[in-house]
Design a protein around this motif. Structure first.
Motif, PDB file in Angstrom:
ATOM      1  N   SER A   1      -9.415  14.174 -28.935  1.00 15.22           N
ATOM      2  CA  SER A   1      -9.907  14.004 -27.565  1.00 15.22           C
ATOM      3  C   SER A   1     -11.101  13.046 -27.463  1.00 15.22           C
ATOM      4  CB  SER A   1     -10.279  15.367 -26.962  1.00 15.22           C
ATOM      5  OG  SER A   1      -9.124  16.136 -26.758  1.00 15.22           O
ATOM      6  N   PRO A   2     -12.127  13.170 -28.345  1.00 12.87           N
ATOM      7  CA  PRO A   2     -13.251  12.223 -28.243  1.00 12.87           C
ATOM      8  C   PRO A   2     -12.817  10.777 -28.440  1.00 12.87           C
ATOM      9  CG  PRO A   2     -13.843  14.105 -29.598  1.00 12.87           C
ATOM     10  CD  PRO A   2     -12.377  14.197 -29.366  1.00 12.87           C
ATOM     11  N   GLN A   3     -11.891  10.527 -29.373  1.00 12.46           N
ATOM     12  CA  GLN A   3     -11.432   9.164 -29.620  1.00 12.46           C
ATOM     13  C   GLN A   3     -10.704   8.598 -28.405  1.00 12.46           C
ATOM     14  OE1 GLN A   3      -8.870   8.808 -33.022  1.00 12.46           O
ATOM     15  NE2 GLN A   3      -8.770   6.566 -32.923  1.00 12.46           N
ATOM     16  N   VAL A   4      -9.836   9.397 -27.801  1.00 12.94           N
ATOM     17  CA  VAL A   4      -9.104   8.939 -26.607  1.00 12.94           C
ATOM     18  C   VAL A   4     -10.075   8.730 -25.450  1.00 12.94           C
ATOM     19  CG1 VAL A   4      -7.266   9.469 -24.967  1.00 12.94           C
ATOM     20  CG2 VAL A   4      -7.035  10.151 -27.366  1.00 12.94           C
ATOM     21  N   THR A   5     -11.049   9.616 -25.310  1.00  9.93           N
ATOM     22  CA  THR A   5     -12.056   9.477 -24.247  1.00  9.93           C
ATOM     23  C   THR A   5     -12.839   8.189 -24.416  1.00  9.93           C
ATOM     24  OG1 THR A   5     -12.277  11.889 -24.078  1.00  9.93           O
ATOM     25  CG2 THR A   5     -14.079  10.557 -23.190  1.00  9.93           C
ATOM     26  N   GLN A   6     -13.206   7.869 -25.652  1.00  8.44           N
ATOM     27  CA  GLN A   6     -13.943   6.626 -25.912  1.00  8.44           C
ATOM     28  C   GLN A   6     -13.099   5.403 -25.569  1.00  8.44           C
ATOM     29  OE1 GLN A   6     -13.520   4.211 -28.677  1.00  8.44           O
ATOM     30  NE2 GLN A   6     -15.139   3.061 -27.636  1.00  8.44           N
ATOM     31  N   GLU A   7     -11.805   5.445 -25.915  1.00 11.23           N
ATOM     32  CA  GLU A   7     -10.914   4.321 -25.591  1.00 11.23           C
ATOM     33  C   GLU A   7     -10.771   4.160 -24.076  1.00 11.23           C
ATOM     34  OE1 GLU A   7      -9.346   2.096 -27.464  1.00 11.23           O
ATOM     35  OE2 GLU A   7     -10.067   2.836 -29.386  1.00 11.23           O
ATOM     36  N   LEU A   8     -10.670   5.274 -23.360  1.00 15.91           N
ATOM     37  CA  LEU A   8     -10.549   5.213 -21.900  1.00 15.91           C
ATOM     38  C   LEU A   8     -11.837   4.672 -21.285  1.00 15.91           C
ATOM     39  CD1 LEU A   8      -8.928   5.755 -19.357  1.00 15.91           C
ATOM     40  CD2 LEU A   8      -9.700   8.135 -19.429  1.00 15.91           C
ATOM     41  N   ALA A   9     -12.990   5.068 -21.829  1.00 14.41           N
ATOM     42  CA  ALA A   9     -14.268   4.537 -21.342  1.00 14.41           C
ATOM     43  C   ALA A   9     -14.320   3.022 -21.537  1.00 14.41           C
ATOM     44  CB  ALA A   9     -15.430   5.202 -22.068  1.00 14.41           C
ATOM     45  N   GLU A  10     -13.795   2.560 -22.673  1.00 13.45           N
ATOM     46  CA  GLU A  10     -13.770   1.116 -22.925  1.00 13.45           C
ATOM     47  C   GLU A  10     -12.851   0.412 -21.938  1.00 13.45           C
ATOM     48  OE1 GLU A  10     -13.300  -1.773 -26.856  1.00 13.45           O
ATOM     49  OE2 GLU A  10     -13.681   0.378 -27.096  1.00 13.45           O
ATOM     50  N   ASP A  11     -11.724   1.044 -21.602  1.00 12.87           N
ATOM     51  CA  ASP A  11     -10.835   0.490 -20.571  1.00 12.87           C
ATOM     52  C   ASP A  11     -11.581   0.334 -19.252  1.00 12.87           C
ATOM     53  OD1 ASP A  11      -8.773   0.681 -22.414  1.00 12.87           O
ATOM     54  OD2 ASP A  11      -7.988   2.559 -21.608  1.00 12.87           O
ATOM     55  N   TYR A  12     -12.290   1.391 -18.856  1.00 13.39           N
ATOM     56  CA  TYR A  12     -13.010   1.366 -17.582  1.00 13.39           C
ATOM     57  C   TYR A  12     -14.070   0.263 -17.579  1.00 13.39           C
ATOM     58  CZ  TYR A  12     -10.987   5.857 -16.082  1.00 13.39           C
ATOM     59  OH  TYR A  12     -10.133   6.855 -15.679  1.00 13.39           O
ATOM     60  N   MET A  13     -14.768   0.100 -18.704  1.00 11.75           N
ATOM     61  CA  MET A  13     -15.781  -0.954 -18.767  1.00 11.75           C
ATOM     62  C   MET A  13     -15.144  -2.327 -18.625  1.00 11.75           C
ATOM     63  SD  MET A  13     -18.612   0.247 -21.604  1.00 11.75           S
ATOM     64  CE  MET A  13     -19.606  -1.219 -21.272  1.00 11.75           C
ATOM     65  N   LYS A  14     -14.011  -2.518 -19.297  1.00 14.75           N
ATOM     66  CA  LYS A  14     -13.312  -3.808 -19.217  1.00 14.75           C
ATOM     67  C   LYS A  14     -12.827  -4.069 -17.798  1.00 14.75           C
ATOM     68  CE  LYS A  14     -11.561  -7.359 -21.551  1.00 14.75           C
ATOM     69  NZ  LYS A  14     -10.398  -7.230 -22.458  1.00 14.75           N
ATOM     70  N   ALA A  15     -12.457  -2.993 -17.091  1.00 16.77           N
ATOM     71  CA  ALA A  15     -11.950  -3.130 -15.720  1.00 16.77           C
ATOM     72  C   ALA A  15     -13.073  -3.203 -14.694  1.00 16.77           C
ATOM     73  CB  ALA A  15     -11.021  -1.962 -15.391  1.00 16.77           C
ATOM     74  N   GLY A  16     -14.333  -3.024 -15.122  1.00 15.22           N
ATOM     75  CA  GLY A  16     -15.457  -3.056 -14.190  1.00 15.22           C
ATOM     76  C   GLY A  16     -15.689  -1.750 -13.472  1.00 15.22           C
ATOM     77  N   LEU A  17     -15.030  -0.687 -13.916  1.00 15.36           N
ATOM     78  CA  LEU A  17     -15.219   0.639 -13.305  1.00 15.36           C
ATOM     79  C   LEU A  17     -16.352   1.343 -14.045  1.00 15.36           C
ATOM     80  CD1 LEU A  17     -11.419   1.555 -13.027  1.00 15.36           C
ATOM     81  CD2 LEU A  17     -12.910   0.651 -11.223  1.00 15.36           C
ATOM     82  N   LEU A  18     -17.561   0.869 -13.832  1.00 12.20           N
ATOM     83  CA  LEU A  18     -18.694   1.285 -14.654  1.00 12.20           C
ATOM     84  C   LEU A  18     -19.107   2.729 -14.417  1.00 12.20           C
ATOM     85  CD1 LEU A  18     -20.890  -1.955 -14.563  1.00 12.20           C
ATOM     86  CD2 LEU A  18     -19.060  -1.304 -16.133  1.00 12.20           C
ATOM     87  N   ASP A  19     -18.977   3.226 -13.193  1.00 12.04           N
ATOM     88  CA  ASP A  19     -19.336   4.622 -12.924  1.00 12.04           C
ATOM     89  C   ASP A  19     -18.458   5.577 -13.724  1.00 12.04           C
ATOM     90  OD1 ASP A  19     -21.307   3.801 -11.236  1.00 12.04           O
ATOM     91  OD2 ASP A  19     -20.191   4.155  -9.385  1.00 12.04           O
ATOM     92  N   ARG A  20     -17.151   5.282 -13.764  1.00 15.75           N
ATOM     93  CA  ARG A  20     -16.233   6.134 -14.517  1.00 15.75           C
ATOM     94  C   ARG A  20     -16.536   6.032 -16.022  1.00 15.75           C
ATOM     95  NH1 ARG A  20     -10.226   5.271 -11.778  1.00 15.75           N
ATOM     96  NH2 ARG A  20     -10.851   5.570  -9.605  1.00 15.75           N
ATOM     97  N   ALA A  21     -16.793   4.815 -16.481  1.00 15.38           N
ATOM     98  CA  ALA A  21     -17.110   4.633 -17.901  1.00 15.38           C
ATOM     99  C   ALA A  21     -18.382   5.388 -18.264  1.00 15.38           C
ATOM    100  CB  ALA A  21     -17.275   3.142 -18.202  1.00 15.38           C
ATOM    101  N   GLU A  22     -19.385   5.313 -17.410  1.00 14.12           N
ATOM    102  CA  GLU A  22     -20.645   6.007 -17.679  1.00 14.12           C
ATOM    103  C   GLU A  22     -20.432   7.514 -17.816  1.00 14.12           C
ATOM    104  OE1 GLU A  22     -25.067   6.702 -15.649  1.00 14.12           O
ATOM    105  OE2 GLU A  22     -23.533   5.531 -14.595  1.00 14.12           O
ATOM    106  N   ALA A  23     -19.642   8.097 -16.918  1.00 17.93           N
ATOM    107  CA  ALA A  23     -19.413   9.545 -16.960  1.00 17.93           C
ATOM    108  C   ALA A  23     -18.757   9.967 -18.273  1.00 17.93           C
ATOM    109  CB  ALA A  23     -18.544   9.961 -15.773  1.00 17.93           C
ATOM    110  N   LEU A  24     -17.767   9.187 -18.732  1.00 21.01           N
ATOM    111  CA  LEU A  24     -17.088   9.529 -19.981  1.00 21.01           C
ATOM    112  C   LEU A  24     -18.009   9.349 -21.185  1.00 21.01           C
ATOM    113  CD1 LEU A  24     -13.510   8.005 -19.492  1.00 21.01           C
ATOM    114  CD2 LEU A  24     -14.243  10.373 -19.211  1.00 21.01           C
ATOM    115  N   LEU A  25     -18.795   8.277 -21.177  1.00 21.22           N
ATOM    116  CA  LEU A  25     -19.698   8.025 -22.306  1.00 21.22           C
ATOM    117  C   LEU A  25     -20.785   9.083 -22.386  1.00 21.22           C
ATOM    118  CD1 LEU A  25     -19.985   4.133 -22.024  1.00 21.22           C
ATOM    119  CD2 LEU A  25     -18.760   5.430 -23.775  1.00 21.22           C
TER     120      LEU A  25
END
Length: 389
Positions: free
Chosen positions: A107-131
């Protein structure tokens, strides 16, 4: 049309099943798991080469989730992210997290990958919450912290970035982290100075030097503060410290020193100090400052002789242009040849970058304390060489 689509999906399903069947039998024969890195790379290359992105996405969405297939899901998601198809990467990683059969250790690894997706997409609020969720993870806390710092730097939330960096520094200590802390504090000092809050800016700049004594920007900020308060002697003292911290930034310091000396009509008094600096840390900017000082104190002929002698040792386009100008003034005229040399030299310099990142090679004509490319602090420096420093 529906019939064609059904047949197409059937072909994809059959091909995918054949592929996975061969994969499974091969793994059984060799007795290795799907997580074996060379094996995964080979099979992913086959998958990406022989199937369309849509087919791959359909296949992965229908693939069972277990400890042997998680890396395949993650690799396909990373593949789409690298291609710039972040929406597909997000769907794959969201699908993984939503599957109850996902082993908890992944789960932590998948969460980190999803956070990286959000950062690449410019969805910084979502990335911040996951990180933020990952900060308590044993294996992913450090990576999440670094990504959070990068995110906050992107949003220019320097205080938040510094808070995360300070937590990191409480567990480990290295020069890069000290420099990062120093420069994040400098950004806060710069914002205070822009508000003309000189007391707060001075406090933060000094704090930056406590965190990283080699932080040259802190001394540039202190020099600006002293200049606003009219403390000329302190400005000079602070700028001279830059040479001891990182002589690569000497040209930036010397330009401010010369501006200050010109304003007070004291350029001629700097000859001895400039000569010592030039002998210790030679650069074109220092040489031109020394030549200007010699010209003011001892005359143009002495300045020409000095410049010609030094250009024999360390040739530079800027030095040559200055020599052409001085020689023209000395003769009381500027020749056509001199004008031509000056014009070509200026055109050459105008087309060349003046700064380069020592880490990634990013080039430009403006000094950035944070490299826009590799996101490292204080790695962009004046370029050395015939066409620069």
């Amino acid at each position: 049309m529906d019939t064609v689509l059904h047949w197409l999906l059937l072909v994809i399903a059959v091909a995918a099943g054949w592929f996975m069947g061969r994969w499974g039998r091969s793994e059984t024969r060799r007795g290795r798991g799907i997580h074996d890195e060379p094996s995964v790379r080979d099979r992913l290359q086959f998958l990406f080469t022989n199937y369309s992105d849509q087919a791959i996405e359909n296949f992965v969405q229908s693939l069972a989730v277990n400890r042997d297939t998680v890396n395949l899901h993650l690799s396909v998601g990373a593949h789409f992210r690298l291609k710039g198809e972040t929406d597909r990467a997000i769907l794959i990683h969201q699908n993984l997290l939503a599957r109850p059969e996902l082993p908890s250790r992944f789960s932590p690894q998948v969460t980190q990958e999803l956070a990286e997706d959000y950062m690449k997409a410019g969805l910084l609020d979502r990335a911040e919450a996951l990180l933020q969720e990952l900060l308590g993870s044993r294996d992913y806390s450090r990576k999440a912290s670094n990504q959070l710092i990068e995110l906050y730097q992107q949003e220019r939330e320097w205080d938040k970035a510094r808070q995360v960096a300070e937590v990191l520094a409480s567990h480990e200590s290295d020069d890069a982290l000290k420099k990062q802390l120093g420069y994040l504090t400098c950004e806060m000092a710069d914002e205070a100075l822009q508000r003309d809050d000189r007391w707060e800016s001075r406090r933060l700049a000094r704090e930056a030097l406590e965190k990283d004594p080699t932080c040259v920007r802190a001394n540039f900020l202190l020099a600006d503060i002293q200049q606003r308060q009219g403390n000329d002697r302190e400005v000079t003292k602070v700028l001279l410290k830059v040479f001891d911290q990182n002589p690569a930034f000497g040209p930036e310091a010397i330009e401010q020193l010369m501006q200050q000396a010109r304003a007070r009509n004291q350029v001629g008094r700097l000859t001895r100090r400039l000569r010592k600096l030039y002998e210790a840390w030679p650069s074109t900017s220092l040489l031109l400052a020394l030549v200007e000082s010699v010209e003011r104190g001892s005359g143009r002929r002495a300045a020409i002789d000095l410049l010609r002698e030094e250009l024999e040792k360390r040739p530079s386009v800027r030095g040559l242009l200055r020599l052409v100008a001085l020689a023209g003034y000395e003769k009381g005229m500027t020749t056509d040849e001199g004008r031509l040399v000056s014009r070509i030299g200026q055109m050459l310099l105008a087309s060349r970058p003046t700064y380069r990142c020592t880490n990634c090679g990013f080039e430009g004509r403006q000094l950035h304390w944070l490299c826009p490319s590799c996101k490292n602090w204080e790695t962009i420096q004046p370029i050395q060489g015939v066409e620069a420093e």
